[in-house]
Structure formats: structure tokens, C-alpha cells
Design a protein around this motif. Structure first.
Motif, PDB file in Angstrom:
ATOM      1  N   HIS A 258       0.862  -1.183   0.000  1.00 49.15           N
ATOM      2  CA  HIS A 258       0.000   0.000   0.000  1.00 49.15           C
ATOM      3  C   HIS A 258       0.901   1.236   0.000  1.00 49.15           C
ATOM      4  CE1 HIS A 258      -3.503   2.300   1.836  1.00 49.15           C
ATOM      5  NE2 HIS A 258      -2.490   3.051   2.202  1.00 49.15           N
ATOM      6  N   GLU A 260       1.249   4.800   0.506  1.00 43.93           N
ATOM      7  CA  GLU A 260       0.490   5.856   1.158  1.00 43.93           C
ATOM      8  C   GLU A 260       0.535   7.162   0.355  1.00 43.93           C
ATOM      9  OE1 GLU A 260      -1.600   5.864   3.736  1.00 43.93           O
ATOM     10  OE2 GLU A 260      -1.909   7.979   3.277  1.00 43.93           O
ATOM     11  N   SER A 261      -0.648   7.734   0.141  1.00 45.47           N
ATOM     12  CA  SER A 261      -0.796   9.060  -0.497  1.00 45.47           C
ATOM     13  C   SER A 261       0.007   9.213  -1.785  1.00 45.47           C
ATOM     14  CB  SER A 261      -0.386  10.171   0.480  1.00 45.47           C
ATOM     15  OG  SER A 261      -1.119  10.086   1.668  1.00 45.47           O
ATOM     16  N   THR A 309      -7.529   6.188   3.655  1.00 43.06           N
ATOM     17  CA  THR A 309      -6.757   4.946   3.571  1.00 43.06           C
ATOM     18  C   THR A 309      -7.657   3.721   3.735  1.00 43.06           C
ATOM     19  OG1 THR A 309      -4.848   6.066   4.543  1.00 43.06           O
ATOM     20  CG2 THR A 309      -4.829   3.668   4.571  1.00 43.06           C
ATOM     21  N   ASP A 486      -3.077   4.708  -2.491  1.00 44.34           N
ATOM     22  CA  ASP A 486      -4.428   4.669  -1.909  1.00 44.34           C
ATOM     23  C   ASP A 486      -5.293   5.866  -2.288  1.00 44.34           C
ATOM     24  OD1 ASP A 486      -2.900   6.358  -0.245  1.00 44.34           O
ATOM     25  OD2 ASP A 486      -3.850   5.669   1.604  1.00 44.34           O
ATOM     26  N   HIS A 487      -4.696   7.048  -2.383  1.00 42.95           N
ATOM     27  CA  HIS A 487      -5.458   8.259  -2.701  1.00 42.95           C
ATOM     28  C   HIS A 487      -4.475   9.386  -2.966  1.00 42.95           C
ATOM     29  CE1 HIS A 487      -4.397   9.372   1.373  1.00 42.95           C
ATOM     30  NE2 HIS A 487      -4.954   8.257   1.804  1.00 42.95           N
TER      31      HIS A 487
END
Ligand code: MN
Length: 696
Positions: A258, A260-261, A309, A486-487
Motif C-alpha cells: 500500500h 500511502e498518499s 486509507t 491509496d489516494h
């Protein structure tokens, strides 16, 4: 002393209420600081800490001053006092075992939790717990003195109102200040710890009660007849897998990383420093993206909402959306039935599953939700050595995180499904400083943007180190490695500043551009398979699960999955965002505005024909979202028996003593054990992990 004590006698109603409030306040503060050890970093947080228990206690106890009958007044006060005390003590004991606060659902679903706790409750007691009982001496002394004037005095009603008004003001101020420092604290309810930290244990209990009631109402109204609409949708929406790719990763370990960001624009991006020199931000991920052993996707969008998340995790592992409001993990994660990736792979393919995360397990209610996802193991912050040096506010930095994770990973029976939640590249990206930065800062007017590249670069090199370990131990050849962002990391409000770094113009940056920035990486890396490449298909996080399961040779037609395999023919390619906006290969649509993807221009006078086409897409997007809401809010999967999956009993899962359980299993299986550790003749692979240091 005696004189001072005598001064408080005789006890009047107001004195009693104030005294009880004072005792509860002291106990609360003691619990906050000694047992919950909630981090307080600065003055305002201490101020909030001081105020939050008192406001709610005074508000509750103060109301009893309006009671006229003496007996009722005393009884109500005692009941409230002992209930609030019990709330503190029960949470203290629960917290010592689970590093989390009690929810209504844990109380009513007590079963295993209680019996597990019951056996160990004496072990959880500590010598200083006598402090929590010291109030009994004070109350006993008062009862012994028997000097009360607890009659109702109408004149005092005014004072009672003043007290209530003061308590209420304090409460509202507390709420306001908290919302200021932690926007969305109430609506997003991302962390029980934050709610207790900012609003206190009592307010938390009330909020938890309201939320539990609301979700239970919707659940109660749902019935098995609601399934038919969903079943029809899923049957219509299902796309058959590409036969050439179906099962090409069958039986392989799945390693999910994953990011992150992490946004897609970082891939291949070169940051120009003040001397005009260019720096590749993510050299390792770039190389991975372009490798012929990787299936990459350049039009893959995140679809998260307030759950951020955790919404990405919901989408990626369930092929369902997050909720319209709040986070699915926190609202429904403790009760709903899921058919998530670890569960499907565990039950149909015999996979062992685990999540690795260097932050508190209670964050986003993960420790509860993961049980219902079917995760066998969850290694959270309590499984890691975390120091001030190697961590920041969102947990352990990525390099030590991967380094320490392999101590557990090597004990998992293969094949495994292992998810790694990185954290270092987290807003506000200020965790690397000075020498640790290791990458130039950008030179824009926004500090958040300037440091984003350095933390992304750090994440990139952490992943490179992890890959080196996988290669050194041989896990690499036997795994399918999935990476996803994730985003977004840079919010729309900052994009006009980012624009100049990207070679675009801030002045012409618009909603269309913002929408295109929601692309995140999605890579499927399958070592030894050289058929990869970069696909242009339009897709979102909801499409990940059927894609991955098909590569693993799992038939998905019987599951409630709302996405479509990225390798399937005849995909719809309508990517819905949670707010109803959507993107297709040709158009980007925001409420009424239609943008042409080729030109980036707003189509101000769309033809009838185009309008019709867009409306058809809109219907597809809205239907996908509403079916997702029906499944989640009604908890419809609990009625669905045709998946072939046995229901999960969350009480069979717990995330304590995991290493002992893993090594016991290795011993039990003996030569049949498939863990890396067993395969290495019971020797650890951790020395194969080479890190350049905790930070740099
Ligand atoms: Mn995130």
C-alpha cells in the motif's frame, strides 16, 4: 486538616455534585495519563485534556440538581457515579490488553472477548489500581459523618442552571476547539483514540452509542429479499476473465504494498532543483512500472471518500465502495459480513493472511474490521520496536517497518496473502528533516508540496530494500506483488501550486485537471512472466479484486464484487467517484459539466446525442454506488449463502501472541511447514534485509 474537612460539611446537593465530579475528574485524568498514555504534544492538547472529562461529567451530574425528590436525587447520583467509574475502570482494563477502547459492539458481542478477558483480568491488575478505588474512602467518610442537607431547595435552582450553563459552554468550546485541530473528528470518526483524546471517554461512549443505534436501524430494516436487486446487478456487471491470464499466478504468495498518499504523477517525474538539476523521485517504482514483468495501468483512479486509507482498503479487498459519509471501517467494520480477499483466498485456496502496519491497530478500527475480512494475523505498532528516532505521528517509518516486518513474514505458512501498509509518505510530509531528507525539497510556495517528493523518494527506496530482501530469500520468484496508491497526496486546493512544477499553468488549472490528478499507481508484478506492459484501460480501485483473483485462478462470478477485471474484454470503463462524478476514456464529468479528455476543454453546448451518452454513463456510475450502499448499509452479505464461503466468526480471531502461534504451528507441522523460516532449516532470514539506515 480537620477544620478544612469540617468546612465542607454539611454536604448540600451542590457540594455533593461538585465533589463527585471532582473525584471522577481526577480518576479520568489519571487514566488518560497513566493508562491510556495518550500522546499530548503541546499546550492546547493539555488544556483539552483537562477540560474534556469535566465538561461531560458536570453536564451529566448537574442535571440531577433539577430532581426534586431527595431519594431519587441520591439514587440517581450514585448510579451515575458508579456507572461513570465503571466506564473508566472497564476501559482501563480493556485498554491494557487490546490498546483500544470498548465499543458497544464489543460489550454486546462480549462472548469470547469477555471470557478471554475474564481469565486474564487479574493479570491485568496493577498495584497502582488502588488509586481508582481511593474515592471509596472519601465517599465512605461522608456516609460515616452523616451530615447532609440534601433536601431540595427551590432557591438553589438558579445555581443549578448556572452550573449547567457553564458545563454546557465548556462542552461546546471543547467540541469547537477539537474540530478546529482535528477537522472531521465527529463525522469521520477515524480513531477512537482521537475521540477520547479530544472529547473524553464519556462523550466517546455517547457517540459510539448513537452511531451503533443508527447503523443497527438500517441493518434491522434490511432483509433477504433485498438480495435480488444486488444479485441481478452482479450477474449483469460480471465480466469473464481473460482466458490467457486466468490462473497465471495460481498458488503464488500475494504481497500487497500500500503506497500511502502516492499519486500516479510521481511515476517518471523528475524534480528540478534550484540549480536546474533534475532528480528522479521514484527510480525504483519507475523501473518496476516499465518492467515487462509488470502489468501497469496509467488510467487507474482512486475512489476513496472520508475513510481515506481505509476506504482504499475496502475498495481494493472487497470490490465495494466506502460509504457516502464517514468511514466504513469505523461505522460497519465491527459488525458487517464481508467477502474480502483474505477470506476468499483462505477458504478457497488455503492461503494464510496477514497485515503489517506500524501504527496503532485501533486506528480506523482496523483491529475489528480485519477479523471480519478474514485476516489471520495483524501485526500493528505493538509488534514493532518503535522509538522516537524511527517513528513519527503516523507510526514507524517505512524502512524500519519493512525491516522489522520480515521477522514475522518469514514465519507465515505459504502461500500467504500479506499486506504492507506504508505510512512515511503521509500528509503533511514533514517527517524527514535536515540530513534525513535525502532528496531535494521542491521550491514552490507551499511547504506541503515541497516536501512531498522527499517522502515519496524515501518510500521508493524503502520498497527497493524490501524487494532486495524478497530476491535474496527467494520469496520473490514465488510471489505476485501488487502495488497501489491509496489516494491523492496533494489536495485539489494545492494543485494550482503543484501545476507549475508539473509544467502546467496555475492560471488555467481547473476541475478537469484536478480530476485527472486522482490517478494512482496500480501495478501487478509477476516475476518470471515477461508478458507485462502498460494498459490504458480506465479503471478504479473497485476493479482491483476481481483482477487479482482471476490471475490467481479464482472464479469470482459467485461473489458480490462490483468491479470488473482489468484484463476482461467488454469492460465498461466508467470510473465512478464516491460523489457521483465519473471519468470515461473520452469524458470527465463533474455534476453537470462535461469535459473532453482529449482537449481538456469544457463542452459548453453538448449535442443531444452526447447528453444521452453521458446520462447512460451516469446511470452506470450511480447504480454501482447505490448497489454498494445497499450491500454495506443493509449488511446484505449476511443473507447471501451462494458464495460457497462459510461465515466468519470474528471471535475465532485475535491478534495477540501471534509470533508464538506462528512458531508453534511450524513445530506442529514439522517437515510439512512451508514457512520461509522452516524452509531455511529453522534459521532466520532477517540478516538478508539490508537497510541503508532508519531514515536516510
Ligand atoms: Mn492514506
Amino acid at each position: 486538616m480537620k477544620q478544612k474537612l469540617n468546612a465542607i460539611f454539611p454536604i448540600t446537593r451542590q457540594k455533593l455534585v461538585l465533589l463527585l465530579a471532582l473525584l471522577l475528574w481526577t480518576k479520568s485524568l489519571f487514566a488518560y495519563l497513566v493508562d491510556f498514555r495518550i500522546g499530548y504534544d503541546w499546550f492546547f492538547q493539555y488544556a483539552i485534556l483537562l477540560v474534556n472529562p469535566l465538561a461531560s461529567i458536570l453536564l451529566v451530574l448537574g442535571l440531577t440538581l433539577l430532581i426534586k425528590r431527595k431519594g431519587l436525587f441520591i439514587a440517581t447520583n450514585l448510579i451515575l457515579y458508579f456507572s461513570l467509574s465503571l466506564l473508566i475502570i472497564a476501559n482501563v482494563l480493556y485498554f491494557r490488553e487490546y490498546t483500544d477502547f470498548i465499543t458497544i459492539n464489543t460489550v454486546f458481542g462480549f462472548g469470547k472477548v469477555a471470557s478471554g478477558l475474564g481469565a486474564t483480568v487479574f493479570k491485568l491488575l496493577k498495584p497502582y489500581d488502588v488509586f481508582y478505588l481511593l474515592d471509596l474512602i472519601v465517599l465512605g467518610y461522608i456516609a460515616y459523618k452523616k451530615q447532609f442537607t440534601l433536601e431540595y431547595v427551590p432557591k438553589e435552582r438558579k445555581n443549578a442552571r448556572k452550573l449547567l450553563a457553564a458545563a454546557f459552554t465548556m462542552f461546546v468550546l471543547n467540541l469547537g476547539v477539537s474540530e478546529l485541530f482535528r477537522p472531521g473528528l465527529l463525522t469521520r470518526t477515524f480513531s477512537r483514540e482521537y475521540i477520547v483524546k479530544y472529547l473524553g471517554l464519556n462523550t466517546y461512549a455517547v457517540l459510539d452509542g448513537i452511531e451503533t443505534y443508527q447503523t443497527n436501524q438500517v441493518r434491522a430494516e434490511a432483509s433477504p429479499t433485498d438480495l435480488s436487486e444486488v444479485t441481478n446487478y452482479v450477474a449483469d456487471n460480471y465480466t469473464a476473465p481473460n482466458p490467457e491470464l486466468f490462473g497465471i499466478a495460481k498458488g503464488k504468495n500475494v504481497i500487497v504494498i500500500h503506497l500511502e498518499s502516492f499519486q500516479q504523477f510521481l511515476i517518471d517525474f523528475e524534480l528540478t532543483d534550484e540549480n536546474g538539476q533534475q532528480h528522479e523521485v521514484t527510480p525504483f517504482l519507475n523501473q518496476l512500472y516499465h518492467s515487462d514483468e509488470t502489468y501497469g495501468f496509467e488510467n487507474f483512479f482512486h475512489q476513496v471518500n472520508a475513510g481515506r486509507t481505509s476506504d482504499a482498503e475496502t475498495l481494493m479487498e472487497n470490490s465495494l465502495f466506502g460509504l457516502k459519509e464517514g468511514a466504513l471501517f469505523t461505522k460497519l467494520g465491527s459488525e458487517n459480513t464481508f467477502q474480502a480477499a483474505p477470506n476468499i483466498l483462505g477458504q478457497t485456496q488455503g492461503y494464510t493472511s496477514a497485515v503489517f502496519h506500524g501504527n496503532a491497530g485501533s486506528f480506523w478500527n482496523r483491529n475489528e474490521t480485519y477479523k471480519r475480512f478474514g485476516y489471520d494475523y495483524f501485526f500493528d505498532a505493538s509488534s514493532y520496536e518503535i522509538t522516537e528516532e524511527n517513528s513519527f505521528q503516523y507510526g514507524l517509518m517505512d524502512k524500519p517497518f519493512f525491516e522489522q516486518s520480515v521477522n514475522y513474514l518469514e514465519h507465515l505458512q505459504q502461500p500467504f496473502y500479506a499486506k504492507f501498509l506504508s505510512v512515511s509518505n503521509h500528509h503533511p510530509y514533514d517527517n524527514l528533516k535536515g540530513e534525513d531528507l535525502g532528496f531535494p525539497l521542491a521550491n514552490a510556495s507551499d511547504q506541503t508540496i515541497n516536501s512531498y517528493f522527499a517522502t515519496a523518494n524515501y518510500l521508493d527506496s524503502a520498497i527497493a530494500e524490501f524487494f532486495d530482501y524478497l530476491k535474496a530469500t527467494g520469496l520473490y520468484e514465488n510471489s505476485l506483488i501488487v502495488l497501489y496508491g491509496d489516494h491523492y497526496g496533494i489536495s485539489n486546493s494545492r494543485n494550482d501550486v503543484l501545476a507549475e512544477l508539473l509544467g502546467a499553468e496555475a492560471g488555467t488549472w481547473d476541475d478537469f485537471d484536478n480530476m485527472q490528478m486522482q490517478r494512482v499507481p496500480f501495478m501487478l508484478h509477476l516475476p518470471g512472466n515477461h508478458q507485462g506492459g502498460i494498459s490504458q484501460t480506465y479503471a478504479g480501485e473497485v476493479d482491483a479484486l476481481p483482477t487479482i483473483l482471476h490471475l490467481l485462478g479464482v472464479d469470482t462470478s459467485q461473489y458480490f464484487q462490483l468491479g470488473q477485471d482489468l484484463f476482461s474484454a467488454n469492460r465498461q470503463e466508467v470510473v465512478a467517484f464516491r460523489n457521483g462524478n465519473f471519468v470515461t476514456p473520452n469524458y470527465s464529468v463533474m455534476t453537470e459539466a462535461i469535459y473532453d479528455n482529449a482537449t481538456g476543454e469544457l463542452i459548453s453546448e453538448p449535442s443531444e446525442e452526447l447528453m444521452q451518452e453521458i446520462e447512460n454513463y451516469r446511470k452506470l456510475a450511480e447504480e454501482q454506488l447505490s448497489i454498494s450502499d445497499a450491500i454495506n448499509n443493509g449488511d446484505l452479505l449476511r443473507f447471501y449463502n451462494d458464495s460457497g464461503l462459510l461465515p466468519i466468526n470474528p471471535n475465532n480471531y485475535n491478534y495477540l501472541d501471534q509470533l508464538t502461534r506462528l512458531t508453534d504451528m511450524e513445530k506442529q507441522l514439522g517437515t510439512d511447514s512451508t514457512s520461509l523460516y522452516s524452509q531455511n532449516n529453522d534459521s532466520s532470514s532477517s540478516n538478508q534485509f539490508v537497510t541503508s539506515g532508519y531514515l536516510k
